[in-house]
Design a protein around this motif. Structure first.
Motif, PDB file in Angstrom:
ATOM      1  N   TYR A 119      -0.161 -17.403 -94.321  1.00 21.90           N
ATOM      2  CA  TYR A 119       0.962 -18.271 -94.646  1.00 21.90           C
ATOM      3  C   TYR A 119       1.200 -19.254 -93.495  1.00 21.90           C
ATOM      4  O   TYR A 119       0.702 -19.055 -92.371  1.00 21.90           O
ATOM      5  N   THR A 120       1.971 -20.316 -93.777  1.00 23.08           N
ATOM      6  CA  THR A 120       2.277 -21.319 -92.759  1.00 23.08           C
ATOM      7  C   THR A 120       3.781 -21.507 -92.615  1.00 23.08           C
ATOM      8  O   THR A 120       4.562 -21.122 -93.494  1.00 23.08           O
ATOM      9  N   ASP A 121       4.181 -22.145 -91.508  1.00 22.42           N
ATOM     10  CA  ASP A 121       5.590 -22.465 -91.304  1.00 22.42           C
ATOM     11  C   ASP A 121       5.855 -23.913 -91.695  1.00 22.42           C
ATOM     12  O   ASP A 121       4.981 -24.588 -92.259  1.00 22.42           O
ATOM     13  N   GLU A 122       7.072 -24.418 -91.394  1.00 21.96           N
ATOM     14  CA  GLU A 122       7.448 -25.766 -91.794  1.00 21.96           C
ATOM     15  C   GLU A 122       6.607 -26.840 -91.122  1.00 21.96           C
ATOM     16  O   GLU A 122       6.571 -27.987 -91.577  1.00 21.96           O
ATOM     17  N   ASN A 123       5.921 -26.490 -90.037  1.00 20.84           N
ATOM     18  CA  ASN A 123       5.036 -27.431 -89.353  1.00 20.84           C
ATOM     19  C   ASN A 123       3.576 -27.239 -89.755  1.00 20.84           C
ATOM     20  O   ASN A 123       2.678 -27.754 -89.094  1.00 20.84           O
ATOM     21  N   HIS A 124       3.350 -26.472 -90.847  1.00 16.25           N
ATOM     22  CA  HIS A 124       2.018 -26.266 -91.417  1.00 16.25           C
ATOM     23  C   HIS A 124       1.109 -25.454 -90.485  1.00 16.25           C
ATOM     24  O   HIS A 124      -0.114 -25.583 -90.534  1.00 16.25           O
ATOM     25  N   THR A 125       1.718 -24.625 -89.651  1.00 14.30           N
ATOM     26  CA  THR A 125       0.966 -23.793 -88.711  1.00 14.30           C
ATOM     27  C   THR A 125       0.932 -22.350 -89.221  1.00 14.30           C
ATOM     28  O   THR A 125       1.945 -21.826 -89.688  1.00 14.30           O
ATOM     29  N   TRP A 164     -13.481 -11.758 -97.830  1.00 16.50           N
ATOM     30  CA  TRP A 164     -13.169 -12.967 -97.059  1.00 16.50           C
ATOM     31  C   TRP A 164     -14.448 -13.530 -96.434  1.00 16.50           C
ATOM     32  O   TRP A 164     -14.710 -14.731 -96.495  1.00 16.50           O
ATOM     33  N   ALA A 165     -15.270 -12.652 -95.888  1.00 19.05           N
ATOM     34  CA  ALA A 165     -16.553 -13.089 -95.334  1.00 19.05           C
ATOM     35  C   ALA A 165     -17.438 -13.675 -96.432  1.00 19.05           C
ATOM     36  O   ALA A 165     -18.137 -14.683 -96.224  1.00 19.05           O
ATOM     37  N   TYR A 166     -17.380 -13.062 -97.623  1.00 19.59           N
ATOM     38  CA  TYR A 166     -18.215 -13.513 -98.731  1.00 19.59           C
ATOM     39  C   TYR A 166     -17.852 -14.942 -99.174  1.00 19.59           C
ATOM     40  O   TYR A 166     -18.739 -15.734 -99.528  1.00 19.59           O
ATOM     41  N   ALA A 226      -3.902 -24.851 -88.051  1.00 19.97           N
ATOM     42  CA  ALA A 226      -3.201 -25.727 -88.992  1.00 19.97           C
ATOM     43  C   ALA A 226      -4.133 -26.104 -90.136  1.00 19.97           C
ATOM     44  O   ALA A 226      -4.284 -27.275 -90.478  1.00 19.97           O
ATOM     45  N   GLY A 227      -4.756 -25.115 -90.722  1.00 21.26           N
ATOM     46  CA  GLY A 227      -5.625 -25.358 -91.859  1.00 21.26           C
ATOM     47  C   GLY A 227      -7.098 -25.349 -91.525  1.00 21.26           C
ATOM     48  O   GLY A 227      -7.935 -25.508 -92.427  1.00 21.26           O
ATOM     49  N   GLY A 228      -7.450 -25.169 -90.247  1.00 24.96           N
ATOM     50  CA  GLY A 228      -8.844 -25.185 -89.848  1.00 24.96           C
ATOM     51  C   GLY A 228      -9.553 -23.861 -90.035  1.00 24.96           C
ATOM     52  O   GLY A 228     -10.709 -23.714 -89.647  1.00 24.96           O
ATOM     53  N   ILE A 229      -8.874 -22.899 -90.613  1.00 23.12           N
ATOM     54  CA  ILE A 229      -9.471 -21.599 -90.952  1.00 23.12           C
ATOM     55  C   ILE A 229      -9.470 -21.476 -92.468  1.00 23.12           C
ATOM     56  O   ILE A 229      -8.432 -21.697 -93.106  1.00 23.12           O
ATOM     57  N   TRP A 230     -10.615 -21.161 -93.054  1.00 21.01           N
ATOM     58  CA  TRP A 230     -10.648 -20.958 -94.497  1.00 21.01           C
ATOM     59  C   TRP A 230     -10.000 -19.615 -94.806  1.00 21.01           C
ATOM     60  O   TRP A 230     -10.479 -18.571 -94.386  1.00 21.01           O
ATOM     61  N   SER A 231      -8.888 -19.681 -95.540  1.00 19.19           N
ATOM     62  CA  SER A 231      -8.035 -18.501 -95.664  1.00 19.19           C
ATOM     63  C   SER A 231      -7.999 -17.923 -97.076  1.00 19.19           C
ATOM     64  O   SER A 231      -7.040 -17.247 -97.455  1.00 19.19           O
ATOM     65  N   TYR A 232      -9.047 -18.186 -97.857  1.00 16.44           N
ATOM     66  CA  TYR A 232      -9.100 -17.684 -99.232  1.00 16.44           C
ATOM     67  C   TYR A 232     -10.315 -16.780 -99.412  1.00 16.44           C
ATOM     68  O   TYR A 232     -11.414 -17.100 -98.965  1.00 16.44           O
ATOM     69  N   ALA A 233     -10.109 -15.669-100.089  1.00 15.14           N
ATOM     70  CA  ALA A 233     -11.175 -14.687-100.289  1.00 15.14           C
ATOM     71  C   ALA A 233     -11.842 -14.893-101.651  1.00 15.14           C
ATOM     72  O   ALA A 233     -11.340 -15.629-102.504  1.00 15.14           O
ATOM     73  N   LEU A 234     -12.958 -14.229-101.853  1.00 14.00           N
ATOM     74  CA  LEU A 234     -13.692 -14.254-103.124  1.00 14.00           C
ATOM     75  C   LEU A 234     -14.132 -12.831-103.409  1.00 14.00           C
ATOM     76  O   LEU A 234     -14.803 -12.213-102.572  1.00 14.00           O
ATOM     77  N   PRO A 235     -13.748 -12.259-104.570  1.00 10.65           N
ATOM     78  CA  PRO A 235     -14.066 -10.841-104.835  1.00 10.65           C
ATOM     79  C   PRO A 235     -15.569 -10.612-104.958  1.00 10.65           C
ATOM     80  O   PRO A 235     -16.188 -10.954-105.968  1.00 10.65           O
ATOM     81  N   LYS A 236     -16.150 -10.027-103.938  1.00 10.39           N
ATOM     82  CA  LYS A 236     -17.599  -9.827-103.897  1.00 10.39           C
ATOM     83  C   LYS A 236     -18.070  -8.920-105.028  1.00 10.39           C
ATOM     84  O   LYS A 236     -19.154  -9.128-105.593  1.00 10.39           O
ATOM     85  N   HIS A 237     -17.262  -7.925-105.372  1.00 16.16           N
ATOM     86  CA  HIS A 237     -17.679  -6.979-106.402  1.00 16.16           C
ATOM     87  C   HIS A 237     -17.815  -7.648-107.774  1.00 16.16           C
ATOM     88  O   HIS A 237     -18.465  -7.099-108.665  1.00 16.16           O
ATOM     89  N   ILE A 238     -17.243  -8.825-107.930  1.00 14.78           N
ATOM     90  CA  ILE A 238     -17.348  -9.563-109.192  1.00 14.78           C
ATOM     91  C   ILE A 238     -18.447 -10.617-109.144  1.00 14.78           C
ATOM     92  O   ILE A 238     -19.185 -10.820-110.106  1.00 14.78           O
ATOM     93  N   PHE A 239     -18.582 -11.296-108.017  1.00 15.82           N
ATOM     94  CA  PHE A 239     -19.469 -12.463-107.932  1.00 15.82           C
ATOM     95  C   PHE A 239     -20.848 -12.186-107.346  1.00 15.82           C
ATOM     96  O   PHE A 239     -21.734 -13.033-107.446  1.00 15.82           O
ATOM     97  N   GLU A 240     -21.052 -11.032-106.744  1.00 12.91           N
ATOM     98  CA  GLU A 240     -22.284 -10.840-105.978  1.00 12.91           C
ATOM     99  C   GLU A 240     -23.559 -10.893-106.819  1.00 12.91           C
ATOM    100  O   GLU A 240     -24.641 -11.170-106.289  1.00 12.91           O
ATOM    101  N   ASP A 241     -23.454 -10.661-108.135  1.00  7.57           N
ATOM    102  CA  ASP A 241     -24.649 -10.704-108.980  1.00  7.57           C
ATOM    103  C   ASP A 241     -24.823 -12.053-109.680  1.00  7.57           C
ATOM    104  O   ASP A 241     -25.740 -12.220-110.493  1.00  7.57           O
ATOM    105  N   ILE A 242     -23.957 -13.005-109.371  1.00  9.51           N
ATOM    106  CA  ILE A 242     -24.034 -14.340-109.972  1.00  9.51           C
ATOM    107  C   ILE A 242     -24.697 -15.288-108.980  1.00  9.51           C
ATOM    108  O   ILE A 242     -24.267 -15.351-107.817  1.00  9.51           O
TER     109      ILE A 242
END
Length: 616
Positions: A119-125, A164-166, A226-242
């Motif tokens: 999450y971020t604060d009012e200054n987008h940090t 997250w690593a995936y 301030a947004g320079g970290i990719w902060s969204y995960a991807l469920p590996k157990h669903i996508f790993e065979d695609i």
């Protein structure tokens, strides 16, 4: 009675007449123009026009009149559902995953069922309040993230560090077809080797245990927080065979997407609507609503949809339409915040070197004289443009860091404001004189000066605003002509800007800015989006310093960006014209909703009655 765009067109004609009168009154001497051309005069004219409310003049508003959150009057009921409108005349794309989407409407849907791990604060940090916490190494390059134990995917599987690593592995993969791979990812150790197919893993990413992820970056940079970290995960157990190349078009993205958010997708009508139900297992607690529907609403019918309660709310209601409906939409409350955006006038000062990947300034460019550019800023009344065309819901801009970044926007900087006498004085002293008696100034070398102005089509206000600027410059003797004699369609406009069309001397553009305050992506020497093609050593130094390790100290970064804002005011490669508001109408029955940038509490949204309020 609802007003129409004709009021704006009529005002444009009135402006032309007022400017012509001002010119007649000031021909005998500059000082006499104070009564008709100064800020005071403009306010007096507005007051005179404002007295004629029966003629259709609009009220003036301020973003300060609006709250970012609902007023929450009344008692919420248990459960209930919400209808959220997407205002568009085209279907949404339906790429419903943070790692793959590119359309704005898709992300408005995703936001309801998935969320950032940070999450971020009012200054987008970034803060420690989201689904994950973090620690930073002494050299500010290695981040250790710990995911909370109660964060689960909608199918019940716990969110793991490997998910997250995936996400990083997929976005960095050579077959990835999305738009996320950028400098954020390139700054991770080993990412480019992996992206280029020279390594099977990313050396800078390590899964420590089921809930702990470590990422090491090449350079310590304040933008990481301030947004320079990719902060969204991807469920590996669903996508790993695609296969990665097939992921964005897969049913797991378009038909059955899952996330970790307060609501989970129940059904989708492609391009039209998405229905969701409450995620009882949400990590912050069970949502107060039973569910919601996100649905497309046409721009022509959005007001009727709000009046009838077909939708409870829509995002980004057009600010210039607000005065037309403010009184009649009694069943909604308008929320408002300052937008992450501004409009501006840009001056073409060079070209883009495709091979070198950088701007090459042209000292012989028609607009190379900073005094000419400065005079053109003084010649326009952006405050009045904001009032008359947007009823104050866009307002005079001063610097290229908008007030949506309160920690960095320097409101103390004195930027040029409307002063045609000052514009005339600057031009006189710089040697721009009317040598042939036609009312228009020639260059200091005595050559004809005709400036080609490119401006976009779109909406009722586009043409009258462009005409107003042209007339304003004419009143100080600068001959500005609309390029090709007409406004330019959106895609063609930016194609010609990017290609450095030699016929374009100046242009009117607009930028949405990122949550990270770093402006180098728009105004750096190596920024393709730097359409003014401006570069200087001092600009290079300040932008580099603002993204340096030293600027991890927030006070130091504030000082650097204050200096940068001042530099842009002094050198005028572009000048900002208007800051913008975001207005969101919300049905009176809705509680707990907010547009604040730091708000992350969709599970707290509730309603006070089963059915939306309607306009009687």
């Amino acid at each position: 009675m609802r007003k129409t765009g004709w009021g704006k067109l009529l005002f444009a004609l009135m402006l032309v007449l007022l400017l012509a009168l001002a010119a007649c009154n000031s021909e005998s001497g500059g000082e006499e123009s104070d009564d008709s051309g100064s800020d005071t005069g403009a306010e007096e004219e507005e007051g005179t026009e404002g007295e004629e409310d029966t003629e259709g003049e609009d009220d003036i508003y301020s973003i300060e009149d609006f709250s970012p959150g609902t007023s929450d009057e009344g008692e919420p009921i248990d459960g209930g559902t919400l209808n959220f409108g997407l205002v568009t005349d085209t279907p949404f794309e339906g790429t419903l995953n943070y790692n793959f989407y590119s359309g704005n409407f898709d992300v408005e849907i995703i936001d309801w069922f998935d969320e950032s791990l940070l999450y971020t604060d009012e200054n987008h940090t970034f803060t420690q309040d989201g689904p994950a916490e973090f620690e930073v190494s002494d050299d500010n390059k290695t981040f250790t993230f710990t995911i909370r134990d109660n964060v689960n995917w909608h199918d019940g599987e716990p969110l793991k560090a490997e998910d997250w690593a995936y996400a990083h592995e997929v976005i960095g993969h050579p077959d990835y077809d999305g738009v996320r791979y950028d400098s954020t990812f390139m700054n991770i150790e080993g990412m480019e080797d992996y992206h280029n197919g020279e390594a099977d893993t990313i050396s800078g990413i390590e899964v420590i245990d089921e809930k702990t992820l470590e990422i090491t970056y090449i350079e310590a940079n304040p933008s990481l927080l301030a947004g320079g970290i990719w902060s969204y995960a991807l469920p590996k157990h669903i996508f790993e065979d695609i296969p990665v190349a097939d992921m964005s078009a897969s049913p797991e993205v378009r038909e059955n997407p899952i996330g970790i958010g307060a609501y989970k997708v129940d059904s989708i009508v492609p391009g039209e609507s998405v229905t969701m139900t409450a995620n009882e297992d949400y990590w912050q607690g069970e949502p107060k609503l039973d569910g919601l529907t996100v649905q497309v609403v046409g721009p022509q019918t959005v007001v009727q949809a709000l009046e009838s309660g077909d939708v409870d709310m829509v995002h980004s209601f057009p600010a210039d339409q607000y005065p037309d409906v403010a009184e009649e939409l009694t069943n909604v409350e308008f929320l408002g915040i300052t937008d992450l955006a501004y409009t501006y006038i840009g001056f073409k000062l060079g070209d883009w070197d495709e091979d070198a990947g950088e701007v090459v300034p042209n000292p012989e460019a028609k607009m190379a004289d900073v005094e000419l550019r400065r005079a053109m800023w003084y010649a326009v009344n952006n405050d009045e443009v904001g009032k008359q065309f947007y009823n104050g819901l866009r307002w005079n801009a001063t610097t290229l860091i908008p007030p949506s970044h309160p920690a960095y926007h320097d409101e103390s900087i004195e930027a040029p404001t409307y002063d045609p006498d000052m514009a005339n004085q600057i031009l006189d002293e710089a040697g721009y004189e009317d040598t042939d008696g036609d009312g228009m100034r020639e260059t200091p070398e005595g050559e004809e000066l005709v400036i080609n102005f490119a401006s976009m089509s779109g909406g009722d206000t586009a043409e009258p605003i462009a005409n107003y600027y042209i007339q304003s410059w004419s009143q100080v003797g600068i001959d500005v002509q609309l390029l090709d004699g007409r406004l330019i369609e959106f895609n063609s406009f930016y194609d010609r800007l990017e290609a450095d069309d030699p016929d374009i001397d100046i242009y009117q553009g607009a930028w949405g800015v990122a949550s990270d305050v770093d402006p180098s992506g728009l105004w750096g020497r190596e920024a393709l989006f730097n359409y003014a093609r401006y570069a200087s050593e001092e600009n290079d130094e300040l932008l580099a310093e603002g993204a340096s390790e030293a600027s991890l100290d927030m006070e130091h970064r504030q000082e650097v960006y204050s200096e940068w804002q001042e530099l842009m005011v002094e050198e005028v490669p572009v000048f900002p014209t208007l800051y913008r508001s975001v207005l969101v109408p919300v049905n009176n029955r809705v509680q707990g909703y907010s547009e604040a940038y730091e708000w992350e509490a969709r599970h707290e949204v509730s309603v006070t009655q089963e059915e939306p309020e309607t306009v009687e």
